[in-house]
Each structure stands twice: as structure tokens, then as C-alpha cells.
Design an enzyme around this catalytic site. Structure first.
Site, PDB file in Angstrom:
ATOM      1  CG  HIS A   1      14.629 133.866  52.779  1.00 54.58           C
ATOM      2  ND1 HIS A   1      15.022 135.123  52.383  1.00 54.58           N
ATOM      3  CD2 HIS A   1      13.322 133.975  53.149  1.00 54.58           C
ATOM      4  CE1 HIS A   1      14.010 135.966  52.512  1.00 54.58           C
ATOM      5  NE2 HIS A   1      12.963 135.297  52.985  1.00 54.58           N
ATOM      6  CB  CYS A   2      20.398 135.298  53.152  1.00 57.25           C
ATOM      7  SG  CYS A   2      21.222 133.847  52.455  1.00 57.25           S
ATOM      8  CB  SER A   3      20.635 137.101  48.603  1.00 61.48           C
ATOM      9  OG  SER A   3      20.671 138.371  49.222  1.00 61.48           O
TER      10      SER A   3
END
Length: 823
Positions: free
Chosen positions: A418-420
Site C-alpha cells: 500500500h501507499c497512501s
């Protein structure tokens, strides 16, 4: 489809590209700018000459990235001009003998580009393929089917239970508006648990499956960031969901369904013999270091003291694509990254990949280096190319993807990415790691499925990132050219536009203070709550949302294709044309921001799919070197492939440049480094005796940072090779309890802000200067030979405009570059 009717035709216009003028007629219709040459006046001037249809070059309005009107008074003797930069990195200027014609043409183009107001006015809703073409016989919308793809991976209601099921909890997109309708989740997790877990993830983008390895049943799952906040909150349901994702492919006793020793291909078992390590020249330095570490060190569990057998333990990863400091900053607004005290079954790494704003600025610097391609035959500004750090960003994305691919394919472990919000960097990493793991995704159909699955269905915001409705600020009037011109009452000379642009720039400057530290979409409001999902407000271009995320994915794919030319069914031109059609708006595939919006806009019924275009022209996009054979016992035919980070180069074709223009400095530096290394090997000189800043390879590091780090003196588990610039931080439950052993995260640098030594910069200036002198001599020498053939040009089906005959690549204006007139 009949030829579009021209709304305006301007005679005897000079088009300038590559510093070379071409006289012709300029026609404007609702969607295209068409330049025809030679002009009609020249064709009809000599009746004895057999008449030939004029050559044509078509430019779609939707791919304009910058349009500048330069007006001049008639008394100056200088023609007014319109200078246009296109998203496919084509640059052309049109000189008008009449100033009013230039103003009229500029206003027409602007009205048809950035004042549409709705995607329904784009070309895709009017386009029909040529009759009797293969494209008309293919329904590109049916190429990807989610159930068929996961059935290929081994997941279906009729097959053996591998620990996963297809949930319809989001069938009406009310559960998570930006997620696909069908979600693959662990069988042991109920939909009721998913509802509670959704409250802990940004935009309810829960961990869900995107890839199940066909050999070892290890998985790649994806999600958005959790709502941890400063109080380090937790969610029991989210912890259960993530734990189930990492244990779905195990039996009731906790044993893996597929054993690594029996089922894995030989490419997943590293040959640890010294002889093979020396002879396998295809391995990258990262892989060679990994093999040496595994072969030469014994690993022991820190708590139990038992010897660890390579491949017998799983080292599951939670992969946060962001720089660690950015994720910590997000805690101030209630978000952040997982508290590993509650995810003891995994370790966490940060990949240090910068956000969309850094990537946008990086590409802007690249454009600044090549933007004079219309008026100048000279090579790009290599200093600006180096300062853009574009290649460093591509290398970082590739390296992070390789870490995930090794984790799944070699270490037989699971990874959650995941990232943001989980739709930009997450899509890059998921897609590229699968491209390295699965040969199916290297076929043309497989790559299409990969783009549909990990980009389109999982909600990458193509509409906002690609700015399909353009923006007013991209249309400007050059105020410097207005000196001495008469302004008539009621006439818009463009000065107001310049003032408006200045005010807009000032507003953007002050608004930066309100922007969050690392929100990929800036301050984008939740579409599900604040605006209609397919309304005009959600379609309008916001400059801070524009970013070349998908472009970077295609660039990284090009690097793999370039380094492994026999492993991909499609060729480089396939990737280049795909990037073009992301912006062309000729097809409905990349319109809107997620699956729900495309469903509500009824794009499948009202527009054509771009995949029909590619499959209908398969022969044009097929790689002639492709070898479909998969044999893990034969070098070059293994199931897995990995990037060689030291060989990352500029994708010169997409920038309409030659390899020498874009990569000569890097290639020369690499050749010098190889000679130095050979000399050191023959003379016994130690690497440590040579200063790194004075090394000939420092020039390469300035443009393509070497992201490998020397092996640590203390053995590390083989699943977690430490990379200097990409693997920025590793966190586990044990690490969280012993913070004194870690460096303060606040001092971790972002990959976009690191300073390079001054010595490489000075060396680059000298090399660039020598290269420019050489190119100037080549250009001057070519002028005498080119003046007589000023009007000569060639292309695939059409002739191109301008471009020097020696140094610049003959830019192809494909037969399919734009819509062609049809009977």
C-alpha cells in the site's frame, strides 16, 4: 467513419519542427489539427505536374500539454505563431502571416480543448473505427473478465479451495466506491468482518488479493493506508484480515499447501555453487550479492538460536511504498502506517518512492530539457535531464518491485502493498512485480489483463492524473511579443490571460501550505461523499492531481523489455502507442477515475475499447524476438526475470530522440567504469583505494543512482536484502520494542532531495559541453545537404514534419497516429 469536416482552413502556414520549416495548409475540426503539405496553392500552380494528394499529419487536441500564442504587430515583419507541446512529446510551431488568423486559430483550439466541461464531448464518444477493419470485429471490452482471470490463477467456486473466495460485497460500489465490484478475499473472513475492517482503511480500500502464485500459492495483496493516527489505533478486524491473507494458502495444521521443495520451479531455488555464480553473467549485482550472502552465511533465529534453513521460513512483508518520514507525517491527520506490535506475523519495509507531486516536477524538468525540439535541431539539455532524477525514480520503482517479486517467487512469502490511497504507487508495484513473476503478463493479452486488473479496476484515477479535460493555464499568450502592438477596444490581446495565469500561480503557491505531506491525490475530496461520482466537478482538471504515474509504469516496463528482449510478446512501439492513447481520448478505456464511474457513464455501450485497436493490429505490435518457451533449466528462458538496475536508460523513443542524444553520457560513463574495473582487476587495486566521488562511475550515479548497498557484516535473512535508497526502513514487532537500535526516522532523506557531490556535476558539464560542440558541428555540416530537400519527409503512411536527418531520430507519424479521413 467519414472524414471530419474542417471548420477552419488557414493557407500557406509554415510548420516548424526540429528547426526545419514546412509550408502547408492548416485545417481545424472539432477534435484535430491537420497539417497538409505541400499547400494547395503550390499544387495548383503548375497544371502540367501530375496531382498527388497532399501529405497529412494529424494532431489530437486532447493531447496538448501547452499552447502558446505569440502575437506580433504587422509592422514588425515577424509572423505571429502558435507553439504547441503535445503529451506524446511532439513539439511544433505554426507561423501565421496574418496576426488575426493566429488569434482565431488559438481561440478555436482552446475552446475545443479546455472548455469542454464534460467527458461526453471528448472524441471517444464520436469515434468509430474504419469500416471492414479488424478493429470493428473485436470487442475490446470483453478481453478482461475478473472471474476468468482469477480462475486462471486457481480461484473459482468450482475449483479446489485455495483459501480464497470472490466476494460480491461491493457489487453496487457502495462498500468502496473506488474498488472493483468483485473482491477476492480470504475464505475464512466473512463479509461482516470486511465491513468492520473497512473503517480502518482509507476510502474503505481493504486488503484484497491481486495475485496468487501458481506454484507456491504465495500472494500479493493490496490496500490503502490504515487510520492509525498519533494514538496508534488498531483494528482487530483488520489484523484478522491481514493475517488471513498471509495464511490463506495453508492447511488446518498451518503447513503450506504447496511445499517449496517439490512444487517450486528450479528458478526459485538459487544455485549456490561458486561455479554457477561466476558463469551466470545475466545476474544483476543485487542478485549476485544475494546469492553470495545465502551461500556464505548461516542464519540463526535471534530468539531461539535455531539455524534457519533458506526457503523453509516465510518472511511475510507489509510493503509501504512511501518514504518512512512521510508515513509518520500522515499520522498527524489520523492516518499513517501499521503498528507492527499488532502484526507480529510480518515485517514492514518502506520503499522510499516519492509522491505524485515529486514525479510531476521530475517530468517537468525532462520536458524543459527537450521543449525546444520545434525550433532547434540541437540535442536536449543533459544537465536538466540529470537534475530531473527521472531515471533514479524509475530505478527505485523497479527495485521495489523486484524486492516484492523475490519475496513471493524466491522466498515463498506473502506481501501486502500500500501507499497512501493505494491507487498510484501501489498499482506500479503490484503490476511490475507480477510482470517479473508471471510469463503470462508478458504476452499481449496478459499485459492487457494486467492493466485492466491492477490499474483500471483497482481505481487508478486516469481522468485526474491524465487531465483529459485539459486546463486553462496550459493556454497562454506570450506577453513579450505584445510590445508595440495596438490594442483595440473590446479586443482580447491575451494580457488578461497572462495576469490570470500569474494570479493562479500565486494561489497555488500559497495553497501549498495547506497541502498534506504525502497525500497522493493532494487535497482531493472523497468523491463518494462530496461530489457526484460522475458529475462535472469530479471530471474537472486539478493541476495538483496531474502526475505521470502510468507513464512511469510503462517506462519501467520498457526497461524490462530492453534488458530481456526475448521475454515479451509485445514490442516497444506497443508501449509507446499505449501511452499516446492514454491521452488521446479516442477510446473510452482510460476515461474516468474508477470502475464505478465508467459503469455509470456506460462507456462499454457508448465508446470503443483501445484493446480492439491493438489486437486488430497485432502484427504491428508483436516483438519479432519473442521466445514463448519457459524452461527453468535454460538460461534466458526462466519463469522469473529481474531488472538490472545499472542498465536503466532513457526511453529515447518516447521522447522522439535518438539513443545517442539521450543516453550517450550514461553509456560513456558506464564504459569508462568498466575499463577502470578491468584495470583494477588486472592490477589488483582495491576499490577502497579509490574515492567514490572521483570514480568514473559517479557520472552515472548522478542520473541513475546505484541503489545497491554493500553487504552487512552481520548476516541478514535472505528475504530482506538491504537496498540503500529504496529499502529505507525495516520495522517489526521486535524493532518497535527496541527503538534505540534504529536511526531516528525523521532523519531519513527522501529520494528526491538527496544531494550529489559536486565533482560529478562538474564532470557532466564538461562532457555535455563536448557533446554539444560535436552536435553543433554535425548540424552545421548537415545544413548544406538538407537545404535542397527541405520539403522531403517520410513516415508510416504519412510524412513527418521537420527533424534533422542525422542526429535526430526519424520520428514516426504512424499510419494510426491520428484518425485518418475515411470514405
Amino acid at each position: 467513419m467519414a472524414a471530419p469536416q474542417s471548420k477552419h482552413v488557414y493557407r500557406d502556414i509554415h510548420a516548424l519542427r526540429g528547426g526545419k520549416p514546412e509550408l502547408g495548409d492548416l485545417a481545424l475540426n472539432d477534435f484535430h489539427l491537420v497539417f497538409r503539405f505541400p499547400p494547395e496553392s503550390r499544387i495548383t500552380a503548375d497544371p502540367s505536374t501530375p496531382k498527388k494528394p497532399p501529405k497529412q499529419v494529424w494532431f489530437a487536441f486532447h493531447i496538448i500539454s501547452q499552447c502558446t500564442l505569440k502575437t506580433t504587430p504587422l509592422s514588425s515583419g515577424i509572423p505571429s505563431s502558435i507553439r504547441i507541446q503535445f503529451r506524446d512529446f511532439t513539439y511544433v510551431s505554426f507561423n501565421f502571416p496574418d496576426d488575426q488568423e493566429a488569434r482565431d486559430a488559438f481561440e478555436f483550439i482552446r475552446t475545443r480543448t479546455c472548455k469542454l466541461g464534460s467527458i461526453e464531448k471528448l472524441l471517444a464518444f464520436s469515434y468509430r473505427p474504419p469500416p471492414n477493419s479488424l478493429e470493428t470485429k473485436i470487442n475490446g471490452w470483453n478481453v478482461y473478465d475478473v472471474r476468468s482471470e482469477f480462475r486462471r490463477q486457481g480461484i473459482s467456486e468450482k475449483s479446489a479451495d485455495l483459501g480464497w473466495r470472490i466476494s460480491t460485497i461491493n457489487k453496487d460500489y457502495s462498500f468502496s466506491p473506488t474498488y472493483p465490484a468483485l473482491l477476492v478475499v480470504p475464505s475464512k473472513i466473512s463479509d461482516n468482518t470486511l465491513k468492520y475492517a473497512a473503517n480502518f482503511r482509507s476510502r474503505a480500500r481493504i486488503p484484497t488479493l491481486t495475485y496468487l502464485h501458481p506454484v507456491n500459492n504465495c500472494t500479493i495483496t493490496r490496500s490503502s493506508q490504515p487510520f492509525v493516527g498519533l494514538r496508534m489505533k488498531r483494528s482487530i478486524q483488520d489484523e484478522r484480515l491481514v493475517g488471513a491473507c498471509f495464511s490463506a494458502a495453508t492447511d488446518s495444521l498451518g503447513n503450506p499447501v504447496a511445499t517449496a521443495s517439490d512444487s517450486s520451479p528450479s528458478s526459485s531455488h538459487v544455485d549456490l555453487s561458486a561455479e554457477s555464480a561466476d558463469t551466470d553473467l545475466s545476474l544483476s549485482e543485487t542478485e549476485r550479492m544475494e546469492d553470495e550472502m545465502i551461500a556464505g552465511n548461516a542464519f540463526y533465529d535471534e530468539k531461539t538460536g535455531k539455524r534457519l534453513i533458506y526457503g523453509a521460513q516465510q518472511h511475510n512483508l507489509i510493503v509501504d511504498a512511501r518514504p518512512a518520514i512521510n508515513s509518520y507525517a500522515m499520522q498527524a491527520i489520523g492516518m499513517g502506517s501499521e503498528n507492527m506490535d499488532y502484526y507480529r506475523f510480518a515485517r514492514k519495509i518502506f520503499l522510499n518512492i516519492d509522491n505524485i507531486h515529486v514525479m510531476r516536477e521530475s517530468l517537468d524538468k525532462v520536458i524543459s530539457a527537450i521543449k525546444d525540439a520545434d525550433v532547434s535541431p540541437f540535442p536536449p539539455n543533459r544537465d536538466l535531464l540529470a537534475k530531473s532524477k527521472w531515471l533514479k525514480h524509475i530505478s527505485g520503482i523497479l527495485d521495489g518491485s523486484a524486492i516484492i517479486a523475490r519475496q513471493v517467487g524466491i522466498q515463498h512469502s506473502h506481501a501486502l502493498i500500500h501507499c497512501s490511497d493505494g491507487w498510484d504507487r501501489t498499482s506500479q508495484l503490484c503490476a511490475l512485480s507480477q510482470l517479473m513473476l508471471d510469463p503470462y503478463y508478458r504476452t499481449m493479452e496478459g499485459f492487457i489483463v494486467l492493466v485492466e486488473k491492477d490499474w483500471l479496476s483497482f481505481g487508478h484515477m486516469f481522468g485526474l492524473r491524465s487531465a483529459h479535460l485539459n486546463h486553462e493555464s496550459w493556454f497562454t499568450v506570450d506577453s513579450d511579443a505584445l510590445a508595440g502592438s495596438a490594442v483595440k477596444p473590446g479586443e482580447n490581446d491575451g494580457r488578461g490571460d497572462a495576469i490570470e495565469n500569474a494570479l493562479a500561480s500565486a494561489r497555488r503557491f500559497f495553497n501549498k501550505k495547506d497541502a498534506s505531506a504525502d497525500t497522493e491525490e493532494g487535497s482531493t475530496v472523497d468523491e463518494a461523499k462530496a461530489a457526484p461520482t460522475s458529475g462535472p466537478e469530479s471530471q474537472a482538471t486539478r493541476l495538483k492531481d496531474v502526475s505521470p504515474v502510468f507513464h512511469q509504469f510503462l517506462d519501467a516496463t520498457y526497461q524490462l523489455l530492453r534488458q530481456h528482449p526475448t521475454r515479451f510478446e509485445f514490442n516497444e512501439r506497443f508501449l509507446r502507442r499505449l501511452l499516446y492513447h492514454v491521452y488521446s481520448c479516442q477510446y473510452g478505456t482510460f476515461l474516468c477515475n474508477n470502475e464505478r464511474q465508467r459503469h455509470e457513464a456506460k462507456l462499454m455501450e457508448r465508446t470503443r475499447s483501445v484493446w480492439a485497436y491493438f489486437l486488430g493490429r497485432r502484427q504491428e505490435f508483436t516483438n519479432e524476438q519473442y521466445d514463448a518457451t519457459i524452461d527453468d533449466h535454460t538460461k534466458g528462458r526462466e519463469r522469473l526475470l529481474f531488472p538490472r538496475l545499472g542498465e536503466v536508460r532513457w526511453w529515447h523513443q518516447v521522447f522522439n530522440r535518438t539513443d545517442d542524444e539521450m543516453n550517450s553520457t550514461i553509456n560513456a560513463s558506464m564504459a569508462t567504469a568498466e575499463r577502470v574495473a578491468a584495470y583494477q582487476a588486472s592490477s589488483g587495486v582495491s576499490d577502497a583505494s579509490i574515492s567514490r566521488s572521483d570514480s568514473p562511475n559517479s557520472q552515472l550515479e548522478a542520473q541513475n543512482r546505484d541503489i545497491q548497498s554493500p553487504p552487512s557484516h552481520s548476516p541478514q535473512p535472505p528475504s530482506l536484502p538491504l537496498h540503500k535508497s529504496v529499502l529505507a526502513s525495516v520495522e517489526s514487532a521486535h524493532d518497535a520494542l527496541t527503538p534505540e537500535t534504529r536511526s531516528p526516522p525523521s532523519f531519513q532523506k527522501s529520494s528526491s532531495t538527496g544531494e550529489m557531490p559536486s565533482t560529478p556535476a562538474a564532470l557532466q558539464d564538461k562532457i555535455s559541453g563536448l557533446s554539444i560542440v560535436q552536435n553543433v558541428q554535425n548540424v552545421i555540416g548537415s545544413f548544406s545537404g538538407n537545404t535542397k530537400s527541405q520539403n522531403g519527409s517520410d513516415a508510416e503512411g504519412h510524412s513527418r514534419l521537420g527533424g534533422s536527418s542525422g542526429s535526430r531520430r526519424s520520428h514516426e507519424v504512424d499510419a494510426d497516429r491520428e484518425l485518418q479521413p475515411m470514405e
